[in-house]
Design an enzyme around this catalytic site. Structure first.
Site, PDB file in Angstrom:
ATOM      1  N   TYR A 167       0.841  -1.209   0.000  1.00 16.01           N
ATOM      2  CA  TYR A 167       0.000   0.000   0.000  1.00 16.01           C
ATOM      3  C   TYR A 167       0.870   1.249   0.000  1.00 16.01           C
ATOM      4  O   TYR A 167       0.665   2.162  -0.816  1.00 16.01           O
ATOM      5  CB  TYR A 167      -0.935  -0.005   1.214  1.00 16.01           C
ATOM      6  N   LYS A 171       1.325   4.196  -3.089  1.00 17.03           N
ATOM      7  CA  LYS A 171       1.040   5.632  -3.000  1.00 17.03           C
ATOM      8  C   LYS A 171       2.298   6.452  -3.303  1.00 17.03           C
ATOM      9  O   LYS A 171       2.198   7.561  -3.849  1.00 17.03           O
ATOM     10  CB  LYS A 171       0.440   5.972  -1.634  1.00 17.03           C
ATOM     11  N   THR A 202     -13.550   4.844   6.812  1.00 16.44           N
ATOM     12  CA  THR A 202     -14.211   4.269   5.628  1.00 16.44           C
ATOM     13  C   THR A 202     -14.070   2.746   5.680  1.00 16.44           C
ATOM     14  O   THR A 202     -13.379   2.204   6.546  1.00 16.44           O
ATOM     15  CB  THR A 202     -13.570   4.754   4.305  1.00 16.44           C
TER      16      THR A 202
HETATM   17  P1  NAP Z   1     -13.339   2.842   0.268  1.00 15.57           P
HETATM   18  O1  NAP Z   1     -14.511   3.354   1.036  1.00 15.57           O
HETATM   19  O2  NAP Z   1     -12.940   1.412   0.390  1.00 15.57           O
HETATM   20  O3  NAP Z   1     -13.570   3.235  -1.268  1.00 15.57           O
HETATM   21  C1  NAP Z   1     -12.715   2.784  -2.277  1.00 15.57           C
HETATM   22  C2  NAP Z   1     -13.411   2.968  -3.606  1.00 15.57           C
HETATM   23  O4  NAP Z   1     -12.512   2.511  -4.647  1.00 15.57           O
HETATM   24  C3  NAP Z   1     -14.688   2.129  -3.740  1.00 15.57           C
HETATM   25  O5  NAP Z   1     -15.648   2.853  -4.472  1.00 15.57           O
HETATM   26  C4  NAP Z   1     -14.202   0.934  -4.547  1.00 15.57           C
HETATM   27  O6  NAP Z   1     -15.234   0.283  -5.274  1.00 15.57           O
HETATM   28  C5  NAP Z   1     -13.247   1.620  -5.475  1.00 15.57           C
HETATM   29  N1  NAP Z   1     -12.372   0.682  -6.173  1.00 15.57           N
HETATM   30  C6  NAP Z   1     -11.507  -0.208  -5.638  1.00 15.57           C
HETATM   31  N2  NAP Z   1     -10.915  -0.917  -6.611  1.00 15.57           N
HETATM   32  C7  NAP Z   1     -11.411  -0.446  -7.795  1.00 15.57           C
HETATM   33  C8  NAP Z   1     -11.205  -0.772  -9.145  1.00 15.57           C
HETATM   34  N3  NAP Z   1     -10.352  -1.748  -9.498  1.00 15.57           N
HETATM   35  N4  NAP Z   1     -11.872  -0.079 -10.096  1.00 15.57           N
HETATM   36  C9  NAP Z   1     -12.740   0.905  -9.741  1.00 15.57           C
HETATM   37  N5  NAP Z   1     -13.009   1.237  -8.475  1.00 15.57           N
HETATM   38  C10 NAP Z   1     -12.343   0.571  -7.514  1.00 15.57           C
HETATM   39  O7  NAP Z   1     -12.008   3.646   0.654  1.00 15.57           O
HETATM   40  P2  NAP Z   1     -11.692   5.210   0.859  1.00 15.57           P
HETATM   41  O8  NAP Z   1     -11.084   5.320   2.182  1.00 15.57           O
HETATM   42  O9  NAP Z   1     -12.864   6.037   0.494  1.00 15.57           O
HETATM   43  O10 NAP Z   1     -10.511   5.366  -0.200  1.00 15.57           O
HETATM   44  C11 NAP Z   1     -10.524   6.323  -1.261  1.00 15.57           C
HETATM   45  C12 NAP Z   1      -9.081   6.670  -1.591  1.00 15.57           C
HETATM   46  O11 NAP Z   1      -8.502   7.347  -0.459  1.00 15.57           O
HETATM   47  C13 NAP Z   1      -8.185   5.461  -1.842  1.00 15.57           C
HETATM   48  O12 NAP Z   1      -7.307   5.742  -2.906  1.00 15.57           O
HETATM   49  C14 NAP Z   1      -7.399   5.322  -0.544  1.00 15.57           C
HETATM   50  O13 NAP Z   1      -6.163   4.674  -0.737  1.00 15.57           O
HETATM   51  C15 NAP Z   1      -7.245   6.779  -0.169  1.00 15.57           C
HETATM   52  N6  NAP Z   1      -6.943   7.029   1.243  1.00 15.57           N
HETATM   53  C16 NAP Z   1      -7.832   6.693   2.219  1.00 15.57           C
HETATM   54  C17 NAP Z   1      -7.514   6.968   3.540  1.00 15.57           C
HETATM   55  C18 NAP Z   1      -8.428   6.625   4.665  1.00 15.57           C
HETATM   56  O14 NAP Z   1      -8.035   6.772   5.838  1.00 15.57           O
HETATM   57  N7  NAP Z   1      -9.649   6.171   4.397  1.00 15.57           N
HETATM   58  C19 NAP Z   1      -6.297   7.597   3.875  1.00 15.57           C
HETATM   59  C20 NAP Z   1      -5.412   7.930   2.854  1.00 15.57           C
HETATM   60  C21 NAP Z   1      -5.758   7.644   1.543  1.00 15.57           C
HETATM   61  P3  NAP Z   1     -16.028  -1.015  -4.676  1.00 15.57           P
HETATM   62  O15 NAP Z   1     -17.092  -0.478  -3.757  1.00 15.57           O
HETATM   63  O16 NAP Z   1     -16.565  -1.661  -5.903  1.00 15.57           O
HETATM   64  O17 NAP Z   1     -15.016  -1.857  -3.937  1.00 15.57           O
END
Ligand code: NAP
Length: 244
Positions: A167, A171, A202
């Protein structure tokens, strides 16, 4: 083709989590929020929810590991809008089999890179001709503080124990895409930046994150709406510049 004066914004992985909130909030500014999602059912449900809130939106099927869906999405945007103003590369995954370098599963690292790096790269490449047709094209790569080499090397950093090789490296690679693509596009008007949402509750982290989804969406929204005198090729959280 619609005579669209509103910003046309495509968000990948927008059926839930931070991506959905980005779509909702950009939609509330009057933008046309295109909900990229790999699941038809989840994408349509997300778009219906936003429409019920008065947001102008539509679902576009987009599985970032599947080039056919990316090309089809670009073709649809070309026909319907003739350009793309903002691409938010938000889709991302973690993987249970990931871990520190000595123990992570190599297959898990590959899986993570397929979505978080190769997916974002493929979407950016395919959408680039449409972004160049915008008067103010913006690419926002949703990265993470965990992708910072400087933070990873600092044992005093609050998330230093989180050594998820796949992961974190994904990034860091996404940040390289930001730096290199911004350099390539420096005379084009298209600005490219990475944002760190911060540790946000999330599904990605089983809702252990400490921030609300609205807080997690803040930096991405700011860089989606970046004015023409804003930076390009940087890495930012809601509180300012992040170290690489
Ligand atoms: P999340 O709720 O798990 O959402 C992830 C989204 O990405 C979901 O809509 C998922 O679709 C989609 N996805 C995953 N694989 C995919 C693919 N192959 N093609 C198209 N869509 C895909 O997570 P989140 O926390 O909102 O994450 C959003 C972004 O923020 C990510 O890049 C994550 O790395 C980044 N981020 C999050 C955090 C945190 O603390 N949450 C911190 C730093 C960075 P499905 O519903 O179909 O699985």
């Amino acid at each position: 083709m619609q005579a669209a004066t509103a910003r046309i914004v495509l968000i990948t992985g927008a059926n839930k989590g931070i991506g959905f909130e980005i779509a909702r909030q950009l939609g509330r500014t009057g933008a046309e929020a295109l909900i990229g999602a790999r699941s038809v059912a989840l994408g349509e449900a997300a778009a219906a929810k936003l429409k019920a809130e008065g947001v102008s939106t539509r679902f576009i099927r987009l599985e970032v590991r599947d080039p056919e869906t990316i090309v089809a999405a670009a073709a649809l945007i070309e026909v319907e809008y003739g350009r793309l103003d903002v691409l938010i590369n938000n889709a991302g995954i973690a993987d249970r089999a990931d871990g520190p370098p000595s123990r992570t599963s190599v297959d898990a690292v590959r899986r993570i890179f397929e979505t978080n790096v190769f997916g974002a790269l493929a979407v950016a490449q395919t959408m680039l001709p449409l972004l160049k047709k915008s008067a103010a094209g913006r690419i926002v790569n949703v990265s993470s503080g965990l992708g910072s080499l400087a933070h990873n090397a600092d044992p005093a950093w609050e998330f230093a124990p989180v050594k998820l090789f796949g992961y974190n490296a994904s990034k860091a690679a996404l940040n390289m895409l930001t730096v290199q693509l911004a350099a390539e596009l420096k005379d084009s008007g298209v600005k490219v930046n990475s944002v760190d949402p911060g540790f946000t509750a999330t599904d990605l982290n089983a809702h252990r994150g400490r921030q609300t989804i609205a807080q997690g969406a803040e930096a991405a929204i700011r860089f989606a709406l970046l004015p023409d005198d804003g930076p390009s090729g940087g890495f930012f959280s809601a509180s300012g510049r992040e170290p690489w």
